[in-house]
Design a protein around this motif. Structure first.
Motif, mmCIF file in Angstrom:
data_model
loop_
_atom_site.group_PDB
_atom_site.id
_atom_site.type_symbol
_atom_site.label_atom_id
_atom_site.label_comp_id
_atom_site.label_asym_id
_atom_site.label_seq_id
_atom_site.Cartn_x
_atom_site.Cartn_y
_atom_site.Cartn_z
ATOM 1 N N ARG A 91 2.909 0.713 7.267
ATOM 2 C CA ARG A 91 2.827 -0.573 6.578
ATOM 3 C C ARG A 91 2.026 -0.504 5.286
ATOM 4 N NH1 ARG A 91 0.486 -4.745 5.174
ATOM 5 N NH2 ARG A 91 1.378 -6.865 5.302
ATOM 6 N N ASP A 92 1.022 0.369 5.223
ATOM 7 C CA ASP A 92 0.233 0.497 4.006
ATOM 8 C C ASP A 92 1.110 0.908 2.824
ATOM 9 O OD1 ASP A 92 -2.043 -0.184 5.389
ATOM 10 O OD2 ASP A 92 -2.801 1.875 5.544
ATOM 11 N N TRP A 93 2.036 1.835 3.074
ATOM 12 C CA TRP A 93 2.887 2.329 1.994
ATOM 13 C C TRP A 93 3.992 1.322 1.658
ATOM 14 C CZ3 TRP A 93 0.800 5.647 -0.921
ATOM 15 C CH2 TRP A 93 -0.142 6.530 -0.399
ATOM 16 N N ILE A 94 4.432 0.578 2.651
ATOM 17 C CA ILE A 94 5.389 -0.500 2.372
ATOM 18 C C ILE A 94 4.746 -1.557 1.485
ATOM 19 C CG2 ILE A 94 6.655 -2.420 3.428
ATOM 20 C CD1 ILE A 94 7.154 -0.537 5.829
ATOM 21 N N ALA A 95 3.496 -1.887 1.757
ATOM 22 C CA ALA A 95 2.791 -2.872 0.935
ATOM 23 C C ALA A 95 2.712 -2.422 -0.522
ATOM 24 C CB ALA A 95 1.393 -3.116 1.495
ATOM 25 N N CYS A 96 2.606 -1.116 -0.748
ATOM 26 C CA CYS A 96 2.578 -0.598 -2.115
ATOM 27 C C CYS A 96 3.895 -0.846 -2.837
ATOM 28 C CB CYS A 96 2.278 0.898 -2.110
ATOM 29 S SG CYS A 96 0.572 1.324 -1.697
ATOM 30 N N MET A 97 4.964 -0.996 -2.099
ATOM 31 C CA MET A 97 6.261 -1.287 -2.698
ATOM 32 C C MET A 97 6.439 -2.781 -2.944
ATOM 33 S SD MET A 97 8.593 1.209 -0.299
ATOM 34 C CE MET A 97 8.221 2.959 -0.147
ATOM 35 N N GLY A 145 7.199 5.934 -1.601
ATOM 36 C CA GLY A 145 8.337 6.280 -0.762
ATOM 37 C C GLY A 145 8.162 7.617 -0.071
ATOM 38 N N GLU A 146 7.634 8.588 -0.799
ATOM 39 C CA GLU A 146 7.390 9.912 -0.207
ATOM 40 C C GLU A 146 6.382 9.827 0.937
ATOM 41 O OE1 GLU A 146 5.969 12.073 -3.515
ATOM 42 O OE2 GLU A 146 7.936 12.248 -4.490
ATOM 43 N N THR A 198 2.814 -10.405 2.378
ATOM 44 C CA THR A 198 2.319 -9.943 3.686
ATOM 45 C C THR A 198 3.408 -10.065 4.744
ATOM 46 O OG1 THR A 198 0.025 -10.534 3.175
ATOM 47 C CG2 THR A 198 0.629 -10.386 5.508
ATOM 48 N N GLY A 199 4.071 -11.218 4.788
ATOM 49 C CA GLY A 199 5.136 -11.401 5.769
ATOM 50 C C GLY A 199 6.302 -10.453 5.547
ATOM 51 N N LEU A 200 6.673 -10.229 4.299
ATOM 52 C CA LEU A 200 7.773 -9.318 3.993
ATOM 53 C C LEU A 200 7.405 -7.886 4.344
ATOM 54 C CD1 LEU A 200 10.551 -8.770 2.824
ATOM 55 C CD2 LEU A 200 9.555 -8.867 0.527
ATOM 56 N N SER A 201 6.177 -7.490 4.081
ATOM 57 C CA SER A 201 5.732 -6.143 4.438
ATOM 58 C C SER A 201 5.743 -5.946 5.950
ATOM 59 C CB SER A 201 4.323 -5.883 3.879
ATOM 60 O OG SER A 201 4.318 -5.894 2.469
ATOM 61 N N ASP A 202 5.335 -6.969 6.696
ATOM 62 C CA ASP A 202 5.381 -6.893 8.160
ATOM 63 C C ASP A 202 6.814 -6.680 8.644
ATOM 64 O OD1 ASP A 202 2.656 -7.323 8.268
ATOM 65 O OD2 ASP A 202 2.820 -9.450 8.776
#
Length: 218
Positions: A91-97, A145-146, A198-202
């Motif tokens: 989730r940390d890396w998704i939040a970066c996107m 992404g990597e 936050t909701g989208l990253s979850d």
């Protein structure tokens, strides 16, 4: 010298007016649904060739609109990626996107158009590659992404490619719909762009970490 500076200022002002008009019209009607004449009129240009003169082509115009936003998004993402380095959390890396895009739209205020513009361009086969090259090709997005895939070592390559496409579409269109609702004064499920991100990253974390079903025979 003053004459040259004045002409340069006029050119800059005209280009910015064309970019703003094109972004809004493309966001509302799609790239193919708007003529150069309409863009010029919306930008206050009596010359029907103003768009071609300043940007060369429709592709050049779309690229310029994307570049007008990606620098700020990339700067926000750079700081996030640096803070996140070393994390093993998907989730940390998704939040970066997700969060840099949402933060940029929050900074623009209401109404903004870039979320809907992005959705229109991504849905148009004639221009989708421009968005991929200009926006999705950022080095810090690639780094996120990597690192995301590093956190999912058992995910089959074809499933990873499939989920990357799903995640991209979901992110772009969810953000576009929230931007549309805000512009129309409609109710939104989350009260701020930060909470929406936050909701989208979850949700995207759930997508990326979902079980992978075995292939059925045939």
């Amino acid at each position: 010298m003053n004459g040259r500076r004045t002409r340069s200022d006029r050119v800059t002002t005209t280009r910015e007016a064309i970019l703003a008009a094109a972004e809004r019209l493309f966001a509302e009607h799609g790239v193919a649904g708007v003529s150069n004449r309409q863009i010029g009129q919306e930008a206050g240009q009596g010359n029907n060739t103003a768009v071609t003169y300043h940007f060369g082509s429709r592709e050049g115009l779309v690229s310029a609109i994307v570049r007008a936003h990606t620098g700020r998004i990339e700067e926000i993402r750079r700081h996030m990626v640096l803070r996140t380095e070393g994390s093993d959390e998907v989730r940390d890396w998704i939040a970066c996107m997700v969060e840099p895009f949402a933060q940029h739209l929050a900074d623009l205020g209401v109404p903004s158009w870039f979320g809907r513009f992005s959705a229109q361009v991504m849905a148009d086969p004639a221009y989708r590659d421009i968005m991929a090259r200009e926006a999705l090709g950022s080095p810090h997005l690639a780094r996120a992404g990597e690192q995301l895939l590093r956190c999912l070592p058992d995910l089959p390559a074809e499933v990873g490619e499939e989920r990357r496409e799903m995640a991209s579409l979901l992110m772009v269109h969810v953000i576009a719909e929230r931007e549309r609702a805000l512009a129309q004064g409609a109710r939104t499920p989350r009260e701020s762009w930060q909470r929406a991100a936050t909701g989208l990253s979850d949700a995207l974390a759930g997508l990326w970490t979902a079980p992978v079903s075995a292939h059925s025979p045939g």
